[in-house]
Motif scaffolding. Sequence first.
Motif, PDB file in Angstrom:
ATOM      1  N   ARG A 292       0.860  -1.191   0.000  1.00  0.00           N
ATOM      2  CA  ARG A 292       0.000   0.000   0.000  1.00  0.00           C
ATOM      3  C   ARG A 292       0.892   1.236   0.000  1.00  0.00           C
ATOM      4  NH1 ARG A 292      -4.984   0.240   3.981  1.00  0.00           N
ATOM      5  NH2 ARG A 292      -5.793  -0.947   2.211  1.00  0.00           N
ATOM      6  N   LEU A 293       0.592   2.142  -0.908  1.00  0.00           N
ATOM      7  CA  LEU A 293       1.338   3.398  -0.983  1.00  0.00           C
ATOM      8  C   LEU A 293       0.537   4.499  -0.310  1.00  0.00           C
ATOM      9  CD1 LEU A 293       2.648   3.298  -4.671  1.00  0.00           C
ATOM     10  CD2 LEU A 293       3.634   2.281  -2.606  1.00  0.00           C
ATOM     11  N   SER A 294       1.231   5.392   0.364  1.00  0.00           N
ATOM     12  CA  SER A 294       0.590   6.519   1.036  1.00  0.00           C
ATOM     13  C   SER A 294       1.308   7.811   0.675  1.00  0.00           C
ATOM     14  CB  SER A 294       0.605   6.334   2.553  1.00  0.00           C
ATOM     15  OG  SER A 294      -0.248   5.289   2.954  1.00  0.00           O
ATOM     16  N   VAL A 295       0.580   8.906   0.815  1.00  0.00           N
ATOM     17  CA  VAL A 295       1.150  10.238   0.630  1.00  0.00           C
ATOM     18  C   VAL A 295       1.521  10.775   2.004  1.00  0.00           C
ATOM     19  CG1 VAL A 295       0.801  12.570  -0.258  1.00  0.00           C
ATOM     20  CG2 VAL A 295      -0.325  10.616  -1.373  1.00  0.00           C
ATOM     21  N   TYR A 296       2.766  11.180   2.156  1.00  0.00           N
ATOM     22  CA  TYR A 296       3.259  11.725   3.417  1.00  0.00           C
ATOM     23  C   TYR A 296       3.556  13.208   3.260  1.00  0.00           C
ATOM     24  CZ  TYR A 296       3.761   7.005   5.286  1.00  0.00           C
ATOM     25  OH  TYR A 296       3.512   5.736   5.746  1.00  0.00           O
ATOM     26  N   ARG A 297       3.103  13.978   4.262  1.00  0.00           N
ATOM     27  CA  ARG A 297       3.370  15.425   4.269  1.00  0.00           C
ATOM     28  C   ARG A 297       3.755  15.837   5.692  1.00  0.00           C
ATOM     29  NH1 ARG A 297      -1.802  18.088   1.261  1.00  0.00           N
ATOM     30  NH2 ARG A 297      -0.331  19.686   0.606  1.00  0.00           N
ATOM     31  N   PRO A 298       4.521  16.909   5.817  1.00  0.00           N
ATOM     32  CA  PRO A 298       4.902  17.360   7.165  1.00  0.00           C
ATOM     33  C   PRO A 298       3.663  17.718   7.986  1.00  0.00           C
ATOM     34  CG  PRO A 298       6.260  18.426   5.503  1.00  0.00           C
ATOM     35  CD  PRO A 298       5.150  17.730   4.762  1.00  0.00           C
ATOM     36  N   TRP A 299       3.665  17.315   9.240  1.00  0.00           N
ATOM     37  CA  TRP A 299       2.535  17.604  10.124  1.00  0.00           C
ATOM     38  C   TRP A 299       2.654  19.031  10.671  1.00  0.00           C
ATOM     39  CZ3 TRP A 299      -2.080  15.893  11.480  1.00  0.00           C
ATOM     40  CH2 TRP A 299      -2.659  16.399  12.639  1.00  0.00           C
ATOM     41  N   GLY A 300       1.519  19.726  10.745  1.00  0.00           N
ATOM     42  CA  GLY A 300       1.481  21.043  11.365  1.00  0.00           C
ATOM     43  C   GLY A 300       2.028  22.164  10.517  1.00  0.00           C
ATOM     44  N   VAL A 301       2.346  21.881   9.246  1.00  0.00           N
ATOM     45  CA  VAL A 301       2.859  22.905   8.334  1.00  0.00           C
ATOM     46  C   VAL A 301       1.748  23.286   7.366  1.00  0.00           C
ATOM     47  CG1 VAL A 301       4.549  23.437   6.544  1.00  0.00           C
ATOM     48  CG2 VAL A 301       5.211  22.035   8.512  1.00  0.00           C
ATOM     49  N   ILE A 302       1.498  24.586   7.248  1.00  0.00           N
ATOM     50  CA  ILE A 302       0.464  25.041   6.318  1.00  0.00           C
ATOM     51  C   ILE A 302       0.966  24.832   4.897  1.00  0.00           C
ATOM     52  CG2 ILE A 302      -0.899  27.006   5.525  1.00  0.00           C
ATOM     53  CD1 ILE A 302      -0.735  28.145   8.327  1.00  0.00           C
ATOM     54  N   ALA A 303       0.284  23.979   4.161  1.00  0.00           N
ATOM     55  CA  ALA A 303       0.709  23.648   2.802  1.00  0.00           C
ATOM     56  C   ALA A 303       0.434  24.809   1.854  1.00  0.00           C
ATOM     57  CB  ALA A 303      -0.010  22.398   2.321  1.00  0.00           C
ATOM     58  N   SER A 304       1.292  24.956   0.859  1.00  0.00           N
ATOM     59  CA  SER A 304       1.092  25.992  -0.152  1.00  0.00           C
ATOM     60  C   SER A 304      -0.074  25.602  -1.056  1.00  0.00           C
ATOM     61  CB  SER A 304       2.360  26.159  -0.996  1.00  0.00           C
ATOM     62  OG  SER A 304       2.590  24.995  -1.776  1.00  0.00           O
ATOM     63  N   THR A 305      -0.577  26.587  -1.779  1.00  0.00           N
ATOM     64  CA  THR A 305      -1.651  26.323  -2.736  1.00  0.00           C
ATOM     65  C   THR A 305      -1.190  25.329  -3.791  1.00  0.00           C
ATOM     66  OG1 THR A 305      -2.434  28.586  -2.399  1.00  0.00           O
ATOM     67  CG2 THR A 305      -3.284  27.411  -4.309  1.00  0.00           C
ATOM     68  N   ALA A 306       0.053  25.481  -4.243  1.00  0.00           N
ATOM     69  CA  ALA A 306       0.590  24.568  -5.253  1.00  0.00           C
ATOM     70  C   ALA A 306       0.672  23.141  -4.720  1.00  0.00           C
ATOM     71  CB  ALA A 306       1.964  25.048  -5.703  1.00  0.00           C
ATOM     72  N   SER A 307       1.091  23.006  -3.457  1.00  0.00           N
ATOM     73  CA  SER A 307       1.199  21.688  -2.857  1.00  0.00           C
ATOM     74  C   SER A 307      -0.169  21.014  -2.757  1.00  0.00           C
ATOM     75  CB  SER A 307       1.840  21.792  -1.469  1.00  0.00           C
ATOM     76  OG  SER A 307       1.918  20.524  -0.849  1.00  0.00           O
ATOM     77  N   ASP A 308      -1.162  21.773  -2.333  1.00  0.00           N
ATOM     78  CA  ASP A 308      -2.515  21.212  -2.226  1.00  0.00           C
ATOM     79  C   ASP A 308      -3.054  20.819  -3.596  1.00  0.00           C
ATOM     80  OD1 ASP A 308      -2.730  21.345   0.506  1.00  0.00           O
ATOM     81  OD2 ASP A 308      -3.698  23.303   0.531  1.00  0.00           O
ATOM     82  N   ALA A 309      -2.781  21.649  -4.603  1.00  0.00           N
ATOM     83  CA  ALA A 309      -3.265  21.347  -5.955  1.00  0.00           C
ATOM     84  C   ALA A 309      -2.603  20.084  -6.494  1.00  0.00           C
ATOM     85  CB  ALA A 309      -2.998  22.524  -6.886  1.00  0.00           C
ATOM     86  N   PHE A 310      -1.306  19.940  -6.253  1.00  0.00           N
ATOM     87  CA  PHE A 310      -0.616  18.735  -6.727  1.00  0.00           C
ATOM     88  C   PHE A 310      -1.109  17.503  -5.966  1.00  0.00           C
ATOM     89  CE2 PHE A 310       2.660  15.523  -6.821  1.00  0.00           C
ATOM     90  CZ  PHE A 310       2.967  15.473  -8.176  1.00  0.00           C
ATOM     91  N   HIS A 311      -1.336  17.656  -4.665  1.00  0.00           N
ATOM     92  CA  HIS A 311      -1.836  16.547  -3.858  1.00  0.00           C
ATOM     93  C   HIS A 311      -3.154  16.027  -4.413  1.00  0.00           C
ATOM     94  CE1 HIS A 311      -4.076  14.891  -0.351  1.00  0.00           C
ATOM     95  NE2 HIS A 311      -2.901  14.349  -0.063  1.00  0.00           N
ATOM     96  N   ASP A 312      -4.061  16.941  -4.759  1.00  0.00           N
ATOM     97  CA  ASP A 312      -5.359  16.535  -5.293  1.00  0.00           C
ATOM     98  C   ASP A 312      -5.201  15.815  -6.629  1.00  0.00           C
ATOM     99  OD1 ASP A 312      -6.504  17.686  -3.085  1.00  0.00           O
ATOM    100  OD2 ASP A 312      -7.128  19.520  -4.103  1.00  0.00           O
ATOM    101  N   LEU A 313      -4.337  16.359  -7.502  1.00  0.00           N
ATOM    102  CA  LEU A 313      -4.100  15.722  -8.798  1.00  0.00           C
ATOM    103  C   LEU A 313      -3.471  14.347  -8.617  1.00  0.00           C
ATOM    104  CD1 LEU A 313      -4.034  15.883 -11.909  1.00  0.00           C
ATOM    105  CD2 LEU A 313      -1.761  16.927 -11.712  1.00  0.00           C
ATOM    106  N   LEU A 314      -2.539  14.236  -7.684  1.00  0.00           N
ATOM    107  CA  LEU A 314      -1.868  12.968  -7.407  1.00  0.00           C
ATOM    108  C   LEU A 314      -2.860  11.894  -6.979  1.00  0.00           C
ATOM    109  CD1 LEU A 314       0.778  11.330  -6.859  1.00  0.00           C
ATOM    110  CD2 LEU A 314       0.746  12.314  -4.548  1.00  0.00           C
TER     111      LEU A 314
END
Length: 335
Positions: A292-314
Amino acid sequence: MFLALAQGGAVKMDNGDRAIKPGGVEFSPREIEFFASVMLHGTTTKAADALDVTQPAVSKTLQLLAEKAGFQLFRISRQRLVPTPEAHMLYAEVQRVFESARAISRAAQEIRELRSGRLNICALPAFGVTLLPSIIAEFARQHPTVSIAMDIRSSTTVIQRASRNQLDIGIAATSAEEIPSVSRRVLVDTEPVCVMPAGHVLARKDVVSPEDLHGLDFISMGSGDPMRRQLDALCEASQVRRNLKVEVALSSACLSLVASGAGVAIVDRLSAWMARDRQIEIRRFLPKLEVRLSVYRPWGVIASTASDAFHDLLIHSSRTYMKEVDDGIEGLIAG
């Protein structure tokens, strides 16, 4: 009123009967806006029209501004307002402030529309050299001014980097250990399959079991690979002895060896599907091994708009494609 504009310098009283000392009070943004409009349009009437206010309101504001400044802003010449040299000097500063404000507005728009920014993405090889490049390419087409750094590392390294806030998006094999310094979201399951050289005896089967691997030349993933550990435990429990010919770190290398006739292997189905045009056969493997693959992101860090957009596309692209992979492998086996 025009005469009052020409008499800056004396101590005046504001509407609240408070003394205004020349040079002792800061200009308000509204006063600066009125002053700039008069300088731009040349008359208080035209400035009032541009600001959608009354002409007396403009004149009154300019009077207060001159009193605060402590020097004349305009002189009257033939019933016209003529800016003083001091007014021109002040207007030059105002223009710089306005340009800075416009630059901030442009920056906000670019951030909002993802015209600027940088993404740091890290993934395990089985995903990073297969599906991830096409997803990044699609994102780059949609947002051409966002710069992207992509790195391929082991799942352990990906998770460590996420925990240290050293990446924006990490894709790794799901860790059994819960790590408080990261956030995790399940991406896809890529259930392992058995791959073998074209024409291999195992290709006669629709489903390969551990017992079928007994005595066969086998290409194995590295000892630290989660799937390898599951498979070794399964073979040991079934007393299956494989002929471990070669050990590799990457699924792509494993598949190349299989295509060259070096042996059979168990690999994740995403990597196997990407190599389907090579001289290999793909078959289901039971009992199922979990990858199983998962997406990992730093906890407690406000993600940039670009990061959120890429996350959704991913998320969307990966799940859609893995459905195609599952259907495609079933089609290969049935065919």
